[in-house]
Design a protein around this motif. Structure first.
Motif, PDB file in Angstrom:
ATOM      1  N   ASP A 296      25.548  21.101  98.241  1.00 31.41           N
ATOM      2  CA  ASP A 296      25.957  21.353  99.624  1.00 31.41           C
ATOM      3  C   ASP A 296      26.928  20.264 100.094  1.00 31.41           C
ATOM      4  O   ASP A 296      27.976  20.551 100.677  1.00 31.41           O
ATOM      5  CB  ASP A 296      24.713  21.386 100.513  1.00 31.41           C
ATOM      6  CG  ASP A 296      24.937  22.023 101.872  1.00 31.41           C
ATOM      7  OD1 ASP A 296      25.930  22.752 102.046  1.00 31.41           O
ATOM      8  OD2 ASP A 296      24.094  21.799 102.762  1.00 31.41           O
TER       9      ASP A 296
ATOM     10  N   LYS B 288      29.503  28.537 104.675  1.00 31.31           N
ATOM     11  CA  LYS B 288      28.620  28.403 103.518  1.00 31.31           C
ATOM     12  C   LYS B 288      27.552  27.333 103.687  1.00 31.31           C
ATOM     13  O   LYS B 288      26.647  27.248 102.877  1.00 31.31           O
ATOM     14  CB  LYS B 288      29.449  28.083 102.278  1.00 31.31           C
ATOM     15  CG  LYS B 288      30.397  29.188 101.913  1.00 31.31           C
ATOM     16  CD  LYS B 288      30.380  29.440 100.455  1.00 31.31           C
ATOM     17  CE  LYS B 288      31.296  30.611 100.166  1.00 31.31           C
ATOM     18  NZ  LYS B 288      31.334  30.987  98.828  1.00 31.31           N
ATOM     19  N   SER B 289      27.655  26.506 104.705  1.00 30.59           N
ATOM     20  CA  SER B 289      26.685  25.431 104.868  1.00 30.59           C
ATOM     21  C   SER B 289      26.298  25.259 106.326  1.00 30.59           C
ATOM     22  O   SER B 289      27.168  25.107 107.184  1.00 30.59           O
ATOM     23  CB  SER B 289      27.255  24.115 104.343  1.00 30.59           C
ATOM     24  OG  SER B 289      26.377  23.053 104.640  1.00 30.59           O
TER      25      SER B 289
ATOM     26  N   ASN C  68      24.848  22.665 107.216  1.00 34.12           N
ATOM     27  CA  ASN C  68      24.789  21.208 107.329  1.00 34.12           C
ATOM     28  C   ASN C  68      26.155  20.554 107.550  1.00 34.12           C
ATOM     29  O   ASN C  68      26.277  19.343 107.436  1.00 34.12           O
ATOM     30  CB  ASN C  68      24.153  20.619 106.067  1.00 34.12           C
ATOM     31  CG  ASN C  68      22.716  21.014 105.928  1.00 34.12           C
ATOM     32  OD1 ASN C  68      21.967  21.010 106.885  1.00 34.12           O
ATOM     33  ND2 ASN C  68      22.317  21.370 104.714  1.00 34.12           N
ATOM     34  N   THR C  69      27.164  21.325 107.855  1.00 32.02           N
ATOM     35  CA  THR C  69      28.521  20.793 107.961  1.00 32.02           C
ATOM     36  C   THR C  69      28.612  19.622 108.939  1.00 32.02           C
ATOM     37  O   THR C  69      29.169  18.575 108.602  1.00 32.02           O
ATOM     38  CB  THR C  69      29.504  21.907 108.369  1.00 32.02           C
ATOM     39  OG1 THR C  69      29.445  22.943 107.381  1.00 32.02           O
ATOM     40  CG2 THR C  69      30.924  21.392 108.466  1.00 32.02           C
TER      41      THR C  69
END
Length: 62
Positions: A18, A43-44, A46-47
């Motif tokens: 990630d 896609k994440s 957690n960006t």
């Protein structure tokens, strides 16, 4: 003394995969490419956390 502006109620696990994925967008975002953050966020989840970690690491290395 500064305190965080948000409280995180639970641990957030960030895998290397990630981190590695989001990291490739950081420099582009830093240079003004706002679309790169949205692309990474697709896609994440957690960006924001990963960008903040990179920014802190960059401060520490200066």
């Amino acid at each position: 003394l500064q305190s965080p502006s948000v409280k995180i109620s639970m641990d957030r696990t960030i895998t290397f995969k990630d981190f590695e994925y989001v990291y490739q967008y950081y420099e582009r975002w830093l240079n003004g490419d706002t679309g790169s953050r949205q692309e990474a966020a697709k896609k994440s989840q957690n960006t924001a956390y990963i960008f903040a970690l990179i920014a802190e690491a960059n401060k520490a290395s200066v």
